[in-house]
Design a protein around this motif. Structure first.
Motif, mmCIF file in Angstrom:
data_model
loop_
_atom_site.group_PDB
_atom_site.id
_atom_site.type_symbol
_atom_site.label_atom_id
_atom_site.label_comp_id
_atom_site.label_asym_id
_atom_site.label_seq_id
_atom_site.Cartn_x
_atom_site.Cartn_y
_atom_site.Cartn_z
ATOM 1 N N LEU A 254 -1.053 -10.152 37.127
ATOM 2 C CA LEU A 254 -1.067 -11.672 36.768
ATOM 3 C C LEU A 254 0.078 -11.976 36.030
ATOM 4 C CD1 LEU A 254 -3.144 -14.215 36.237
ATOM 5 C CD2 LEU A 254 -3.106 -13.295 33.888
ATOM 6 N N THR A 255 0.939 -12.903 36.692
ATOM 7 C CA THR A 255 2.353 -13.391 36.310
ATOM 8 C C THR A 255 2.133 -14.551 35.712
ATOM 9 O OG1 THR A 255 3.166 -11.976 37.913
ATOM 10 C CG2 THR A 255 4.490 -13.584 36.798
ATOM 11 N N VAL A 256 2.458 -14.554 34.313
ATOM 12 C CA VAL A 256 2.134 -15.925 33.724
ATOM 13 C C VAL A 256 3.589 -16.806 33.855
ATOM 14 C CG1 VAL A 256 1.895 -17.085 31.442
ATOM 15 C CG2 VAL A 256 0.629 -15.010 31.987
ATOM 16 N N ASN A 257 4.568 -15.934 33.449
ATOM 17 C CA ASN A 257 6.101 -16.291 33.582
ATOM 18 C C ASN A 257 6.921 -15.270 33.959
ATOM 19 O OD1 ASN A 257 6.831 -15.616 31.050
ATOM 20 N ND2 ASN A 257 6.027 -17.373 30.265
ATOM 21 N N GLU A 258 8.359 -15.475 33.948
ATOM 22 C CA GLU A 258 9.359 -14.502 34.177
ATOM 23 C C GLU A 258 9.031 -13.215 33.078
ATOM 24 O OE1 GLU A 258 13.214 -15.956 34.515
ATOM 25 O OE2 GLU A 258 12.687 -16.809 36.401
ATOM 26 N N SER A 259 8.648 -13.495 32.019
ATOM 27 C CA SER A 259 8.663 -12.346 30.999
ATOM 28 C C SER A 259 7.504 -11.845 30.740
ATOM 29 C CB SER A 259 9.423 -12.649 29.805
ATOM 30 O OG SER A 259 8.968 -14.216 29.325
ATOM 31 N N ILE A 260 6.139 -12.831 30.895
ATOM 32 C CA ILE A 260 5.004 -12.483 30.480
ATOM 33 C C ILE A 260 3.912 -12.023 31.694
ATOM 34 C CG2 ILE A 260 2.891 -12.926 29.333
ATOM 35 C CD1 ILE A 260 4.639 -14.712 27.612
ATOM 36 N N ALA A 261 3.392 -10.833 31.945
ATOM 37 C CA ALA A 261 2.688 -10.305 32.934
ATOM 38 C C ALA A 261 1.653 -9.486 32.393
ATOM 39 C CB ALA A 261 3.318 -9.689 34.015
ATOM 40 N N PHE A 262 0.382 -9.595 33.270
ATOM 41 C CA PHE A 262 -0.876 -8.733 32.651
ATOM 42 C C PHE A 262 -1.332 -8.033 33.946
ATOM 43 C CE2 PHE A 262 -0.436 -12.313 29.751
ATOM 44 C CZ PHE A 262 -0.558 -11.633 28.594
ATOM 45 N N ALA A 263 -2.223 -6.993 33.571
ATOM 46 C CA ALA A 263 -2.839 -6.235 34.603
ATOM 47 C C ALA A 263 -4.426 -6.555 34.382
ATOM 48 C CB ALA A 263 -2.905 -4.804 34.576
ATOM 49 N N VAL A 264 -4.867 -7.105 35.685
ATOM 50 C CA VAL A 264 -6.412 -7.766 35.401
ATOM 51 C C VAL A 264 -7.138 -6.841 36.592
ATOM 52 C CG1 VAL A 264 -7.849 -9.610 35.919
ATOM 53 C CG2 VAL A 264 -5.557 -10.013 35.016
ATOM 54 N N LYS A 265 -8.198 -5.975 35.827
ATOM 55 C CA LYS A 265 -9.218 -5.335 36.580
ATOM 56 C C LYS A 265 -10.526 -5.951 36.858
ATOM 57 C CE LYS A 265 -9.995 -0.852 35.808
ATOM 58 N NZ LYS A 265 -10.361 0.312 35.139
ATOM 59 N N ARG A 266 -10.776 -6.311 38.331
ATOM 60 C CA ARG A 266 -11.976 -7.068 38.525
ATOM 61 C C ARG A 266 -13.031 -5.976 38.615
ATOM 62 N NH1 ARG A 266 -13.077 -11.705 42.228
ATOM 63 N NH2 ARG A 266 -15.074 -11.448 43.072
ATOM 64 N N LEU A 267 -14.005 -6.132 38.257
ATOM 65 C CA LEU A 267 -15.290 -5.273 38.372
ATOM 66 C C LEU A 267 -16.522 -6.107 39.097
ATOM 67 C CD1 LEU A 267 -15.274 -3.689 34.926
ATOM 68 C CD2 LEU A 267 -14.713 -2.348 36.977
ATOM 69 N N ASN A 268 -16.846 -5.840 40.355
ATOM 70 C CA ASN A 268 -17.777 -6.884 40.983
ATOM 71 C C ASN A 268 -19.171 -6.375 40.435
ATOM 72 O OD1 ASN A 268 -16.246 -8.312 42.442
ATOM 73 N ND2 ASN A 268 -16.357 -6.621 44.278
ATOM 74 N N ARG A 269 -20.042 -7.506 40.020
ATOM 75 C CA ARG A 269 -21.085 -7.239 39.108
ATOM 76 C C ARG A 269 -22.307 -6.903 40.247
ATOM 77 N NH1 ARG A 269 -21.974 -11.216 34.113
ATOM 78 N NH2 ARG A 269 -23.598 -9.608 33.892
ATOM 79 N N GLY A 270 -23.337 -6.539 39.647
ATOM 80 C CA GLY A 270 -24.531 -6.427 40.863
ATOM 81 C C GLY A 270 -25.116 -4.913 40.847
ATOM 82 N N SER A 271 -24.258 -3.717 40.448
ATOM 83 C CA SER A 271 -24.845 -2.710 40.076
ATOM 84 C C SER A 271 -24.906 -2.332 38.661
ATOM 85 C CB SER A 271 -23.862 -1.607 40.749
ATOM 86 O OG SER A 271 -23.060 -1.094 39.943
ATOM 87 N N ALA A 272 -25.921 -1.792 38.137
ATOM 88 C CA ALA A 272 -26.008 -1.501 36.600
ATOM 89 C C ALA A 272 -24.835 -0.597 36.044
ATOM 90 C CB ALA A 272 -27.426 -0.843 36.382
#
Ligand SMILES: Nc1ncnc2c1ncn2[C@@H]1O[C@H](COP(=O)(O)OP(=O)(O)OP(=O)(O)O)[C@@H](O)[C@H]1O
Length: 354
Positions: A89-107
């Protein structure tokens, strides 16, 4: 005169104690404030975003951040694992994050998300990936981490993310020590103590300085200080799991020590514990290396990309790995001891069995 002096002495001591206690309380309040959350509700998708208050997040507007998060698509994918997909996830030239997506549905997945929050919510350590916040929606959950620009250790060792030859012995030593410090912090300094349960090279990420950061707390187990183990269903990754785990199903700190030993062997030999060649030959990385060390032939199995390195340092690192891989858990060192032994390697001290 004497009495007055004694009285003055006691008053001074009381004043100093009072001031120190005020300072300690202020520090605690400040730390709690820093971890306070900024909550942002998204009326459209029915989700809720929670950002922890930290310097990296302060300059961000939560609604802009939320919009960017919701726009993540396949072109932003930087990795995927058994439980989810990771995006940049790039916010601007100097700031970026890693975003982990976990689909829901399984306990299982929902539990993994909760575990990650429970375990990581309050952790701040230079060898552990920082969790900056999370987003929870009816169909999926997101975990927002600091981005590790050099990817995972397994990708680097297998030459997938950068030139493998860059990872010479000084870098590998630094990664081993950093990883050991991160796990030691989880085992000994966190209250309740944390057992990671999935230590492996793909869960060791590398920051811009090639400093190791332990990540992925989806299986982590919180352990009360007076307990020595927690019973769980067998989970973790084949090739890294301690032998006793298959019999007892008990997650212990010594299980993490074993997995760390496997990672240390990976760093030294450049071989994956799940390498098909081992399976074809009916052996395991651990068994293979043990035989080699017994014959004092370490020099033949070290990764050629280690570059020119002092033999005694390498031999000591092999000895530490084998101590971690003792079949009997009580014979393995604790992670505090592992850190000490690794530090001794550079002080030219001979590593002794604990
Ligand atoms: N904070 C991060 N910064 C940069 N890359 C990351 C980050 N977190 C994860 N990744 C990348 O995404 C990949 C997948 O991570 P993830 O934790 O989902 O799975 P895994 O550990 O590889 O496998 P599994 O979860 O099945 O055990 C990692 O190997 C890494 O390359």
């Amino acid at each position: 005169m004497g009495k007055t002096l004694v009285l003055a002495f006691y008053i001074t001591i009381c004043c100093i104690a009072f001031v120190i206690s005020k300072i300690v309380i202020s520090v605690l309040i400040y730390r709690r404030w820093k971890r306070k959350k900024v909550v942002f509700e998204d009326g459209f998708s029915g989700g809720k975003m929670v950002l922890f208050r930290a310097s990296a997040m302060q300059s961000l507007k939560s609604d802009t951040f939320l919009k960017k998060t919701l726009k993540l698509s396949n072109k932003d994918i930087i990795g995927s694992g058994g439980y989810g997909t990771v995006y940049k996830l790039t916010v601007n030239e100097s700031i970026a994050f890693a975003v982990k997506r976990l689909n829901r549905g399984s306990a299982d997945r929902d539990r993994g998300f909760e575990r990650e929050l429970e375990a990581m919510g309050d952790i701040k350590h230079r060898n552990i990936v920082t969790l900056h916040g999370y987003y929870t929606a009816p169909n999926y959950n997101l975990l927002i981490y600091e981005l590790m620009p050099n990817g995972s250790l397994d990708a680097v060792l297998q030459g997938r993310s950068m030139e493998k030859k860059l990872l010479d012995w000084p870098f590998r030593y630094k990664i081993a020590l950093g990883t050991a410090r991160g796990i030691s912090y989880l085992h000994h300094d966190c209250i309740p103590h944390i057992i990671h349960r999935d230590i492996k090279s793909s869960n060791i990420l590398l920051d811009q300085n090639m400093e190791a950061r332990v990540s992925d707390f989806g299986l982590a187990t919180l352990m009360e200080p007076d307990k020595t183990h927690v019973s769980t269903l067998v989970a973790g990754t084949f090739g890294y799991l301690a032998p006793e785990y298959f019999d007892t199903g008990r997650a212990t700190a010594k299980g993490d020590v074993y997995s760390f030993g496997v990672v240390l062997l990976e760093l030294l030999t450049g071989k994956k514990p799940t390498d098909e060649a081992f399976i074809e030959e009916g052996t395991k990385l651990v068994t293979w290396v043990k035989a080699v060390v017994q014959d004092k032939k370490e020099v033949y199995v070290i990764d050629s990309n280690l570059g020119c390195c002092p033999t005694d340092e390498i031999n000591n690192a092999f000895s530490i790995a084998l101590m971690c891989l003792e079949p009997e858990p009580s014979m393995r060192p604790t992670m505090v001891e592992v850190v000490k032994m690794l530090e001794q390697i550079k002080n030219n001290e001979v590593v002794k069995e604990t």
